[in-house]
Structures are given as structure tokens and as C-alpha cells.
Design a protein around this motif. Sequence first.
Motif, short mmCIF file in Angstrom:
data_model
loop_
_atom_site.label_atom_id
_atom_site.label_comp_id
_atom_site.label_asym_id
_atom_site.label_seq_id
_atom_site.Cartn_x
_atom_site.Cartn_y
_atom_site.Cartn_z
N ARG A 84 -39.18 55.47 2.78
CA ARG A 84 -38.20 55.20 3.85
C ARG A 84 -37.09 56.24 3.84
N SER A 85 -36.57 56.57 2.66
CA SER A 85 -35.52 57.60 2.56
C SER A 85 -36.05 58.97 2.95
N ALA A 86 -37.27 59.27 2.55
CA ALA A 86 -37.87 60.55 2.92
C ALA A 86 -37.94 60.70 4.44
N ALA A 87 -38.35 59.64 5.10
CA ALA A 87 -38.42 59.67 6.57
C ALA A 87 -37.03 59.82 7.17
N ALA A 88 -36.06 59.12 6.62
CA ALA A 88 -34.70 59.15 7.16
C ALA A 88 -34.04 60.51 7.01
N HIS A 105 -41.04 65.94 4.40
CA HIS A 105 -42.33 66.07 5.06
C HIS A 105 -43.43 65.24 4.41
N GLY A 106 -43.17 64.70 3.23
CA GLY A 106 -44.19 63.87 2.60
C GLY A 106 -43.85 63.56 1.16
N ILE A 107 -44.62 62.63 0.63
CA ILE A 107 -44.50 62.18 -0.74
C ILE A 107 -45.77 62.58 -1.47
N ILE A 108 -45.63 62.97 -2.73
CA ILE A 108 -46.80 63.31 -3.55
C ILE A 108 -46.80 62.38 -4.75
N VAL A 109 -47.90 61.65 -4.93
CA VAL A 109 -48.05 60.76 -6.07
C VAL A 109 -49.24 61.22 -6.91
N PRO A 110 -49.13 61.06 -8.22
CA PRO A 110 -50.28 61.40 -9.06
C PRO A 110 -51.36 60.33 -8.96
N GLN A 111 -52.57 60.73 -9.24
CA GLN A 111 -53.71 59.82 -9.15
C GLN A 111 -53.66 58.75 -10.23
N ARG A 112 -53.14 59.09 -11.40
CA ARG A 112 -53.10 58.14 -12.51
C ARG A 112 -51.67 57.80 -12.90
N ARG A 113 -51.50 56.66 -13.52
CA ARG A 113 -50.21 56.20 -14.04
C ARG A 113 -49.11 56.22 -12.96
N ALA A 127 -40.49 49.74 5.54
CA ALA A 127 -40.03 49.30 6.87
C ALA A 127 -40.63 50.15 7.99
N GLY A 128 -41.90 50.45 7.88
CA GLY A 128 -42.59 51.21 8.93
C GLY A 128 -42.64 52.70 8.70
N ALA A 129 -41.84 53.22 7.79
CA ALA A 129 -41.82 54.67 7.55
C ALA A 129 -43.14 55.17 6.99
N ALA A 130 -43.89 54.31 6.32
CA ALA A 130 -45.18 54.73 5.76
C ALA A 130 -46.19 55.08 6.86
N ALA A 131 -45.95 54.63 8.07
CA ALA A 131 -46.84 54.95 9.18
C ALA A 131 -46.62 56.37 9.69
N ARG A 132 -45.45 56.96 9.40
CA ARG A 132 -45.16 58.31 9.93
C ARG A 132 -44.81 59.33 8.86
N THR A 133 -44.74 58.92 7.59
CA THR A 133 -44.46 59.86 6.51
C THR A 133 -45.68 59.89 5.60
N PRO A 134 -46.39 61.00 5.56
CA PRO A 134 -47.63 61.04 4.78
C PRO A 134 -47.38 60.99 3.27
N VAL A 135 -48.32 60.35 2.60
CA VAL A 135 -48.34 60.31 1.14
C VAL A 135 -49.60 61.03 0.70
N ALA A 136 -49.42 62.02 -0.17
CA ALA A 136 -50.55 62.79 -0.69
C ALA A 136 -50.80 62.37 -2.13
N MET A 137 -52.06 62.39 -2.53
CA MET A 137 -52.41 62.06 -3.90
C MET A 137 -52.85 63.33 -4.62
N ALA A 138 -52.22 63.57 -5.78
CA ALA A 138 -52.53 64.74 -6.59
C ALA A 138 -53.38 64.32 -7.79
#
Length: 179
Positions: free
Chosen positions: A48-52, A56-64, A77-88
Motif C-alpha cells: 500500500r505504501s509503495a503504491a502511495a 514500481h514494485g515489491i520483491i520478495v524472496p522465494q523462501r523464508r 486495500a486494493g494496492a496489490a491489484a496495481r503494484t506488482p510483486v516479484a518473486m526472487a
Amino acid sequence: QGVALKVPPYEYAHPQDLLEEVIDRGETPLFVALDGITDPRNLGAIIRSAAAFGAHGIIVPQRRSVGVTASAWRTSAGAAARTPVAMAANLTRTLEDLKSEGVFVIGLDGDGDVDLHELELADGPLAIVVGSEGKGLSRLVAETCDAIVSIPISTATESLNAGIAASVTLYEVAKRRKG
């Protein structure tokens, strides 16, 4: 009242694809990478803060790490629909790849070498790394960062929640980028 809804699993982006899309649009990259965040509400708040604040996106690791769950989605609050999350597959390697593409990587830690209000490179390509609740940045991720940044807070307060720390940092970066 028996209503059921089947939702397909969240489709994660690839970190390199996110970077290429931002560069192709002629924008200055701003990403938030999460190092071991396990609370889905923190992930949702960070999305949500990233969108606000123009990330341009969030990067999360695959594990842990937490992924995009129903709880994270609700908290965003809906921001996940327009802010991409990438998995590393490997967060350290992904951060090294970003650095090789000219992205400056900063880690957040209370004992950082640079105070947030003194961060000079906020207007350039940037990845902000937020450590886990309680443990902070892992050793390898911290060693990969170009700088470790701290948020000046009252000595009576031990630390900030990961979601709050990300929000404060994103606000400061957005403020500096607007001039």
C-alpha cells in the motif's frame, strides 16, 4: 448463504521484467525488497505504501518470506491489484543483478551508517531493502547493500515495525524526488 469463490493463485512478476518495464517507460526505478518478512499484514502495508509513494514494485524472496496471501491483499486495500510483486529465487543475487543495472541498493537498519534525511541518492534508481521483524537484514543481504540507512527515532523507542519503516523511507524518497 453458501457462497464459495475460487480465486486463482497470485501471479508473481520476475524482478528483471519489472526493471525492464520501468526503464522502457523512461522512469527512474524504485523498488522495495523484503528480506525475511513473514507477517502478511506487513507485506500488505508495504504494498500500500509503495503504491502511495510511487514505487514500481515489491520483491520478495522465494523462501523464508510471506507471499501475497488473502490477508496481505486485504491489508493492501486494493494496492496489490496495481503494484506488482516479484518473486526472487535468491534475494542476494537479485540485488546484485539490480546493482549491475545501475540500481543503488540501500538496507534499513537502526544502526545504519547514513541517516535517512542525509540520503543523497534518493532521486536515482533505488531499491530499499527492509529486514525481517525482529532479526533485521540477513548478513548476506546487508553485505550486498551499497549503504545501510537508519531512520532517526527517539531513543525511548527500540525500533520501528517493518511496514512503518518502509513507509517512512518511501515518503522521504518521494519527497526528495519531487524536489
